[in-house]
Write an enzyme that holds these catalytic residues in place. Structure first.
Site, PDB file in Angstrom:
ATOM      1  N   CYS A  47       0.823  -1.219   0.000  1.00 11.73           N
ATOM      2  CA  CYS A  47       0.000   0.000   0.000  1.00 11.73           C
ATOM      3  C   CYS A  47       0.852   1.263   0.000  1.00 11.73           C
ATOM      4  O   CYS A  47       0.412   2.312  -0.418  1.00 11.73           O
ATOM      5  CB  CYS A  47      -0.925   0.011   1.214  1.00 11.73           C
ATOM      6  SG  CYS A  47      -0.049   0.219   2.776  1.00 11.73           S
ATOM      7  N   ILE A 265      10.005  12.636  12.516  1.00  7.09           N
ATOM      8  CA  ILE A 265      10.474  11.560  13.396  1.00  7.09           C
ATOM      9  C   ILE A 265       9.896  10.245  12.887  1.00  7.09           C
ATOM     10  O   ILE A 265      10.591   9.404  12.350  1.00  7.09           O
ATOM     11  CB  ILE A 265      10.116  11.831  14.869  1.00  7.09           C
ATOM     12  CG1 ILE A 265      10.865  13.089  15.329  1.00  7.09           C
ATOM     13  CG2 ILE A 265      10.483  10.627  15.723  1.00  7.09           C
ATOM     14  CD1 ILE A 265      10.953  13.303  16.807  1.00  7.09           C
ATOM     15  N   GLY A 266       8.611  10.076  12.984  1.00  3.57           N
ATOM     16  CA  GLY A 266       8.015   8.812  12.513  1.00  3.57           C
ATOM     17  C   GLY A 266       7.742   8.833  11.021  1.00  3.57           C
ATOM     18  O   GLY A 266       7.624   7.787  10.396  1.00  3.57           O
ATOM     19  N   SER A 353       5.755   9.622  16.597  1.00  2.00           N
ATOM     20  CA  SER A 353       6.151  10.305  17.828  1.00  2.00           C
ATOM     21  C   SER A 353       4.973  11.068  18.425  1.00  2.00           C
ATOM     22  O   SER A 353       4.020  11.422  17.726  1.00  2.00           O
ATOM     23  CB  SER A 353       7.280  11.284  17.531  1.00  2.00           C
ATOM     24  OG  SER A 353       6.798  12.299  16.681  1.00  2.00           O
ATOM     25  N   PHE A 801      -8.665 -12.920  -7.099  1.00  2.00           N
ATOM     26  CA  PHE A 801     -10.076 -12.813  -6.703  1.00  2.00           C
ATOM     27  C   PHE A 801     -10.984 -12.321  -7.828  1.00  2.00           C
ATOM     28  O   PHE A 801     -12.009 -11.687  -7.570  1.00  2.00           O
ATOM     29  CB  PHE A 801     -10.227 -11.924  -5.460  1.00  2.00           C
ATOM     30  CG  PHE A 801      -9.201 -12.191  -4.398  1.00  2.00           C
ATOM     31  CD1 PHE A 801      -9.139 -13.435  -3.797  1.00  2.00           C
ATOM     32  CD2 PHE A 801      -8.266 -11.227  -4.026  1.00  2.00           C
ATOM     33  CE1 PHE A 801      -8.174 -13.705  -2.834  1.00  2.00           C
ATOM     34  CE2 PHE A 801      -7.303 -11.488  -3.078  1.00  2.00           C
ATOM     35  CZ  PHE A 801      -7.250 -12.734  -2.483  1.00  2.00           C
ATOM     36  N   MET A1041      -2.600 -18.411  -7.741  1.00  2.00           N
ATOM     37  CA  MET A1041      -2.832 -17.108  -7.093  1.00  2.00           C
ATOM     38  C   MET A1041      -3.111 -17.288  -5.610  1.00  2.00           C
ATOM     39  O   MET A1041      -3.780 -16.475  -4.999  1.00  2.00           O
ATOM     40  CB  MET A1041      -3.964 -16.365  -7.783  1.00  2.00           C
ATOM     41  CG  MET A1041      -5.174 -17.194  -8.076  1.00  2.00           C
ATOM     42  SD  MET A1041      -6.230 -16.336  -9.249  1.00  2.00           S
ATOM     43  CE  MET A1041      -7.444 -17.576  -9.588  1.00  2.00           C
ATOM     44  N   SER A1083     -13.970 -21.047  -9.813  1.00  2.00           N
ATOM     45  CA  SER A1083     -13.637 -22.187  -8.939  1.00  2.00           C
ATOM     46  C   SER A1083     -13.331 -23.436  -9.745  1.00  2.00           C
ATOM     47  O   SER A1083     -13.500 -24.556  -9.275  1.00  2.00           O
ATOM     48  CB  SER A1083     -14.802 -22.519  -7.974  1.00  2.00           C
ATOM     49  OG  SER A1083     -15.237 -21.383  -7.336  1.00  2.00           O
ATOM     50  N   GLU A1250     -15.228 -20.246  -4.618  1.00  3.39           N
ATOM     51  CA  GLU A1250     -16.192 -19.152  -4.529  1.00  3.39           C
ATOM     52  C   GLU A1250     -17.407 -19.405  -3.635  1.00  3.39           C
ATOM     53  O   GLU A1250     -17.870 -18.486  -2.976  1.00  3.39           O
ATOM     54  CB  GLU A1250     -16.697 -18.830  -5.943  1.00  3.39           C
ATOM     55  CG  GLU A1250     -15.619 -18.232  -6.812  1.00  3.39           C
ATOM     56  CD  GLU A1250     -16.062 -18.103  -8.251  1.00  3.39           C
ATOM     57  OE1 GLU A1250     -16.317 -19.143  -8.869  1.00  3.39           O
ATOM     58  OE2 GLU A1250     -16.182 -16.981  -8.738  1.00  3.39           O
TER      59      GLU A1250
END
Ligand SMILES: Cc1cc2nc3c(=O)[nH]c(=O)nc-3n(C[C@H](O)[C@H](O)[C@H](O)COP(=O)(O)OP(=O)(O)OC[C@H]3O[C@@H](n4cnc5c(N)ncnc54)[C@H](O)[C@@H]3O)c2cc1C
Ligand code: FES
Ligand code: FES
Length: 1318
Positions: A47, A265-266, A353, A801, A1041, A1083, A1250
């Site tokens: 992400c 800091i963070g 922080s 998916f 997958m 499936s 599925e």
């Protein structure tokens, strides 16, 4: 401050090896450094914003003050490289490898079947590894805390927890938690038969954890920390410089000269702002070596804590402190600790922080409301001096703004001790219980006159109802100097409603809910304080029931599966719980995904430019600024496409790159190629596009219905005579339900790398696709060359998916144009936000129904209408609609049944296939209809279901015959296993005893048609080679997958060739090995390709027959070798034609499915009616999966699908939060239906990827059941609308508690909503 000067050398260690860098770009994060510079690709990008944990690493530092080494987990995607001077980093590659020794953490997640696609696995491993470095025998709570910020989209988390649970001390116990049957009480748990039940893994085989085997902290870093003189560190990059001052004085000087420079800091706020919002900072100041920022000192009245302390450290220091103090002094400290344990994830808290948090001034901060209510003070300094300022409503002056002067910094925070008679509490409500920013927070404090209930002072702050946290000063005004009782509280509510007034169109939406929460939090505070006062004998009256938190302790779960038949050869792996064949490589970070492929000479990166308008003419495209930027090589537009500029599906064209007109926000217009990811991204941001809006865009399904905006064909099936049947029934009811969409959130975003091979227009396309041949055809058409020049290759996907069936074809085609034009390899890896914007998801759905039924519950007629929001192109939407009308009977025999399905054409990004392909939406609509019928009649819902079920030999509404026997077996077994009747009564009792807590229980069945309704997609293909040394290479058409297709295929080949699995290898899927592949979806992949491999192996086994006869004493290897000399080819193609499914839509009949998979699931939930929070306390699922080829893989698929379904029905599409560890049912039991044969599939197995997703709806209906109980307290009975997903806001409002009823409802149409309900 130029790079390369003394003092500008960054020195740190990675996996025990020293790294020295002189030229560091301050914008480089550890993640890209690891992956791109050091080729340590085990750490994943999921992400980029600290939200998924895929990039987790361990950071270790030496502290000279305490002479100790400190380890913590961190998200490498937010960790600036410049911050790492003196640190030792451990990545997943550093702890173990399949080539040397795997680490117990890696072994246990793999062998406990906790790794499916494996993309999340290295992050999970590193979170637990770090935990064990600090605490070798953790508790279960430690484990769930450590994993709270690690998301997995494939597993249901249960196997991950089961694997890691083996590190806990208590795992030696049977874990029935000391109840009457617990082994600690001397009782041997389970029956004799339980003892022989097969297990998914054997923990006795695990390597022991031996802390002495771990990498030591580099002594050189200890020496460096002890002896290195304090000096300034500075680095200069392309657009940003970085300075790390060595003293407070220097820091203040820097800040005075550069007031706009952030203190990092963070980097958990500055970093995401730079990355996602394009905020640029010419200078960043990193004060991590200014010791004054990290001090902790106690005074008689409170404690001063340094602003640089991380939230985790602060929590641990405060915890130590309050344990030594008298309880009355610790109110603020305790509540702060509670909040410090809930902010973000552990990885975030380890780096973020205190000062950074306060200065970020989030309107919905978890801490600032408590600091303000708790009368905390700040010590701020600048070159001009020091001052103290209180944290209160005057401190936060706007969104992300405080009253600090630009040159000032926060040095420390003063937290006062509480006094006798003073109580402090904090509350939060978030879209997910953990690792999610809250929707609303509150900090509250009350101080009583000594020994009385008279309020001397009170303070109430809310976060999440405005641009800053707000003080409810007027509300406090009506409480102060009054008795703490209901009368005061009721007065306070009225003022609070006025004071915390939010306009109906306020940013963030959910206005009614947020306003209702302000009241609920105050009510909760009131009640908790009442109980305290009662405990202290200050009051004598008995307050209402004490509010307990929702249950959260994970219980042991059962996974029951069928043992292989007695006498099956030990070597035959079919039917056994074999570990995913790549699990160990995935756990060690060695498994290769598309973006892990090494960078090649001259490689370019591609970033897409998308439309910011929903429906507009493109009036100008100016790429000149982008072309001027460093590293930018070219901009690709539709004009550059040498071949076909559109993809055609179902007769509709979809433009690859928009030329004249855009149809939705997020439509791709052009793409920038540059020498690096960051240059391409910057280039894309610099492209200027002008638009002229076109009139009347369509967004919602209602608008599309009104304007008849549909993709054709629309589908209808009818059996019986629905219209006239309504005349003969006892009752008729009309209802509807909406379902929001669902984001695929595969952990690996869409990825591709196109490499021109150099001659005769040949290209290798590495692409994360579920349908390679479709991608191959698209690329060939786009480039105007034959398919035989394009080789599409995929090793594995980090989850698909359904989202990687059609979309990668378009993305790969654009990437191929870039590679074609530049004649260089081009890589395109979508950022998470782009992926979510561009690629669509599950279709939002509107279901309407009219149902006619008899007083005994028999349903005689139903007329369904299904609408899905397809978005701006057709994609697979019509097929989704078809699957919905084909499944509208679910398991019910409704004599008169009509369903009409329409795919609405709107100006939204185009939606696509998603696991379940419309069935999960359809099933929810059907089951909601049944729930309504039950509510109208006042009958239990399960009885109405039972009355209407198919029985014995049955015929569907499209005239397909089937046996309903296994369906009933699943249902009956589920009821038995979950002790439905007993628990139903227990739920009722619970509900009678609790006013603000309600429980609900629901049992839901599913019948799922297996195979593609389009017969041509059911083919399986394989190519098997046996080499001279006896090793076997299998290629087949399916994509791995995470669903374990390669593992199952390996089992098939092993059985058919009668060789151990270790002889068999599956390298990758490629269109040059196996041509014209079908999608791996529906499936059906393992079944179709498993059959093809079986056929190929049978051919080969037969071919070797003469050799076996000729050399009866020979071995497999000797026969394979002999075949070469006897000129017997040991290569074979396997082709499985698959079922010839078909559907005649004119006649409304056919055989669209080969067989059905059945299941039933019961879930029980507990609700907090005041906040809408819920917890699934138990789930029991019985699945008819035939004779499982691999129970561990299959149970993993069932659990993963269930969790994904639970997320569909209970989580929102906005600020999408997929289920995390905190959402796992506390007890999660899976039972395979025994003795189920299926003549239609390989080895009598059944497709199962599925079907069980739809059973996540049992949680939705359990919630609905609990809401009904809450409503009955307010006198509301009968059917009611609860739309899906059942998010806390919808649950809370549907409960219709007295507090919620106080909040006025704005009339729809009287305001412009903040977000559209699409
Ligand atoms: C994935 C994720 C989840 C999160 N979840 C939550 C949550 O559930 N609840 C919640 O409340 N918050 C949450 N947060 C916010 C998080 O708490 C803050 O981002 C964090 O505390 C900021 O601290 P930092 O050190 O990283 O700040 P940085 O990003 O390093 O700095 C932030 C700002 O503070 C300024 N600053 C830093 N120190 C000082 C100082 N001493 N004096 C003056 N100015 C200073 C900087 O100049 C900068 O402008 C989440 C953040 C992320 C990324
Ligand atoms: S948290 Fe770093 S990639 Fe998701
Ligand atoms: S195994 Fe966790 S995301 Fe796939």
């Amino acid at each position: 401050m130029s790079a390369g000067m003394p003092g500008n050398t960054l020195c740190f260690f990675i996996n025990g090896k020293k790294v020295t860098e002189h030229h560091v770009d301050p914008e480089t994060m550890l993640l890209s450094y690891l992956r791109e510079r050091l080729a340590l690709t085990g750490t994943k990008y999921g992400c980029g914003g600290g939200g998924c944990g895929a990039c987790t690493v361990m950071v270790s530092r030496y502290r000279p003050e305490t002479k100790s080494i400190f380890h913590h987990s961190a998200n490498a995607c937010l960790l600036p490289l410049c911050q790492l001077h003196g640190a030792a980093i451990t990545t997943v590659e550093g702890i173990g490898s399949t080539k040397t020794r795997i680490h117990p953490v890696q072994e246990r997640i793999a062998k406990a079947h906790g790794s499916q696609c494996g993309f999340c696995t290295p992050g999970m491993v590193m979170s637990i590894y770090t935990l064990l470095r600090n605490k070798p025998q953790p508790s279960m709570d430690d484990i769930t805390q450590a994993l709270a910020g690690n998301l997995c989209r494939c597993t249901g988390y249960r196997p991950i927890l089961d694997g890691f649970k083996t590190f806990c001390e208590e795992s030696r116990c049977c874990q029935t938690n000391g109840d009457a049957n617990c082994c600690l009480n001397g009782v041997k748990n389970g029956t004799e038969t339980d003892a022989v039940k097969p297990q998914l893994f054997n923990k006795d085989e695990f390597l022991p954890l031996d802390p002495t085997q771990e990498l030591i902290f580099p002594p050189e870093l200890i020496l460096m920390a002890e002896s290195e003189p304090a000096r300034t560190l500075s680095f200069v990059g392309e657009g940003t410089s970085w300075v790390c001052p060595s003293s407070l004085e220097e820091l203040l000087g820097l800040k005075a000269r550069n007031p706009d420079a952030p203190l990092v800091i963070g980097n958990t706020n500055v970093g995401p702002n730079m990355k996602f919002k394009g905020v640029r900072h010419p200078l960043i100041i990193s004060p991590t070596r200014v010791t004054e920022l990290f001090q902790f000192s106690q005074t008689p009245n409170g404690v001063w804590v340094g602003a640089g302390c991380s939230l985790s450290e602060l929590r641990s220091d405060l915890e130590k402190l309050y344990l030594q103090l008298p309880e009355e002094k610790t109110e603020v400290l305790r509540v702060l600790c509670q909040q410090l344990g809930i902010v973000g994830s552990q990885q975030i808290r380890n780096v973020a922080s205190l000062g950074g948090h306060i200065m970020s001034a989030f309107p919905n901060s978890d801490l600032n409301t408590v600091l303000a209510a708790g009368n905390c003070l700040l010590s701020v300094v600048s070159e001009g001096g020091r001052r103290e300022i209180p944290i209160n409503q005057d401190f936060f002056v706007g969104l992300g703004k405080t009253a600090l002067k630009p040159e000032e910094i926060i040095l420390s925070l003063f937290i006062p001790f509480s006094r006798k008679g003073e109580f402090v509490r904090a509350f939060r409500q978030a879209p997910r219980k953990e690792s999610a920013f809250p929707t609303l927070t509150a900090g509250m404090r009350v101080f009583f006159c000594e020994g009385s209930r008279l309020v001397q002072d009170v303070s109430v702050y809310y976060g999440g109802i405005g641009p800053t946290i707000v003080s409810a000063g007027r509300t406090c005004g009506v409480i102060v100097n009054r008795r703490w009782d209901e009368e005061t509280l009721n007065r306070a509510y009225d003022v609070l409603l006025e004071e915390a007034d939010l306009p109906p169109s306020a940013p963030g939406g959910k206005v009614e809910f947020r306003r209702s929460l302000t009241l609920s939090f105050l009510f909760k505070f009131h009640l908790e304080v009442m109980h305290k006062l009662r405990e202290m004998n200050v009051i004598q009256d008995e307050p209402q029931e004490e509010l307990q938190p929702l249950p959260k302790n994970i219980q042991p779960s059962l996974q029951e599966f069928e043992a292989v038949p007695k006498g099956q050869s030990q070597q035959d792996p079919v039917g056994r719980p074999i570990m995913h064949r790549s699990a160990l490589s995935q756990a060690t970070g060695e498994a290769v995904y598309c973006d892990d492929l090494p960078h090649t000479q001259g490689e370019l990166f591609m970033s897409l430019v998308t439309s910011s308008r929903a429906y507009a003419k493109i009036t100008g495209l100016d790429v000149s600024a982008a072309m001027q930027l460093p590293g930018v090589v070219d901009v690709i537009t539709a004009k550059d496409i040498p071949g076909k500029k559109v993809r055609t599906l179902m007769g509709y064209d979809e433009e690859l790159l928009a030329e004249d007109k855009v149809l939705c926000i997020g439509q791709m217009i052009c793409a920038v190629v540059a020498d690096s990811r960051s240059h391409a991204k910057r280039g894309a941001a610099a492209v200027k596009i002008s638009y002229e809006d076109l009139p009347d865009p369509i967004f919602t399904m209602e608008e599309a219905i009104e304007k008849s905006s549909y993709f054709e064909p629309r589908r209808v099936i009818e059996q019986g005579d629905v219209s006239s049947a309504f005349a003969s029934v006892d009752r008729v009811y009309e209802g509807e339900i909406r379902l929001g969409g669902q984001e695929h959130f595969y952990m690996e975003t869409q990825s591709m790398l196109v490499v021109p091979v150099g001659e005769e227009k040949e290209f290798n396309v590495y692409v994360s696709s579920q349908w390679l041949s479709y991608t191959q055809a698209a690329v060939a058409e786009t480039l105007g060359i034959p398919s035989n020049r394009i080789n599409c290759i995929v090793k594995r996907l980090g989850g698909g998916f359904g989202g990687k069936v059609t979309k990668p074809a378009i993305l790969a085609s654009i990437t191929a144009v870039a590679a074609w034009k530049t004649n260089r390899p081009v890589r395109c890896i979508l950022e998470r936000g782009d992926d979510m914007l561009i690629t669509g998801g599950r279709h939002p759905t509107l279901g309407k129904y009219k149902v006619g039924f008899m007083n005994d519950g028999r349903i005689v007629a139903v007329d369904f209408q299904f609408f899905i929001n397809a978005g701006c192109t057709v994609d697979e939407s019509v097929v989704v609609i078809e699957k919905m009308v084909l499944h509208m009977d679910n398991i019910y025999n409704i004599p008169n049944l009509r369903g009409r399905g329409s795919a609405c054409k709107t100006n939204l990004p185009s939606n696509t296939s998603f696991r379940g392909f419309g069935v999960p939406q359809c099933l929810l609509i059907v089951e909601n209809m049944l729930t309504d019928v039950a509510a109208v009649l006042g009958h239990p819902a399960h009885q109405v279901r039972e009355i209407n079920m198919y029985k014995g030999p049955s015929v569907t509404h499209y005239k397909l015959t089937f046996s309903a026997e296994n369906l009933h077996r699943c249902w009956d077994e589920c009821k038995l296993r979950c002790e439905y009747e007993t628990r139903r009564r227990a739920v009722e009792e619970f509900n009678q005893q609790h006013r603000w807590r309600k429980r609900g229980i629901a049992i839901i069945p599913v019948k799922y048609g297996m195979a593609f309704a389009e017969g041509f997609c059911n083919e399986g293909k394989a190519l098997v080679h046996i080499y001279k040394d006896g090793s076997v290479l299998v290629s087949h058409a399916g994509t791995e997958m995470g669903q374990g297709i390669h593992t199952k295929i390996q089992q098939v080949a092993s059985r058919e060739l009668q060789v151990p699995s270790s002889k068999i290898y599956i390298s990758e899927t490629s269109t040059s090995s196996v041509a014209n592949t079908c999608p791996t979806a529906a499936s059906f992949g393992s079944e179709a390709n498993g059959m093809a491999v079986k056929i190929a192996c049978e051919i080969l086994y037969k071919k070797m027959e003469p050799l076996r006869k000729k050399y009866p004493k020979g071995s497999w290897e000797s026969w394979a070798n002999a075949a070469f000399y006897e000129k017997i080819s040991l290569s074979a193609m396997g082709h499985y034609r698959g079922p010839d499914t078909h559907m005649d839509w004119e006649k409304m009949e056919g055989m669209p499915y080969s067989y059905f998979t059945f299941g039933a699931c019961c879930s029980e939930v507990e609700l907090d009616c005041l906040t809408g929070d819920s917890r699934t306390v138990r789930t029991d699922l019985v699945g008819d999966i035939g004779r499982s080829m691999n129970p561990s893989v299959d149970i993993g698929q069932i659990e993963g699908a269930f969790m994904q379904g639970m997320g569909l029905y209970t989580r929102g599409p906005s600020q999408y939060k997929i289920p995390a560890v905190c959402d796992v049912p506390l007890q999660f039991n899976i039972y395979q239906l025994q003795d189920s044969d299926n003549p239609h599939a390989i080895y009598s197995s059944k497709g199962l990827g599925e079907p069980f997703l739809s059973l996540g709806s049992s949680v939705f209906f359990a919630i609905k059941d609990a809401v009904a109980a809450a409503r009955s307290e307010s006198g509301l009975v009968g059917p009611f609308v609860l739309n899906s997903p059942a998010t806390p806001d919808k649950i809370c409002l549907a409960c219709s508690c007295p507090l919620t009823q106080k909040v006025p409802t704005a009339q729809p149409g009287s305001f412009k909503p903040w977000a559209l309900n699409i």
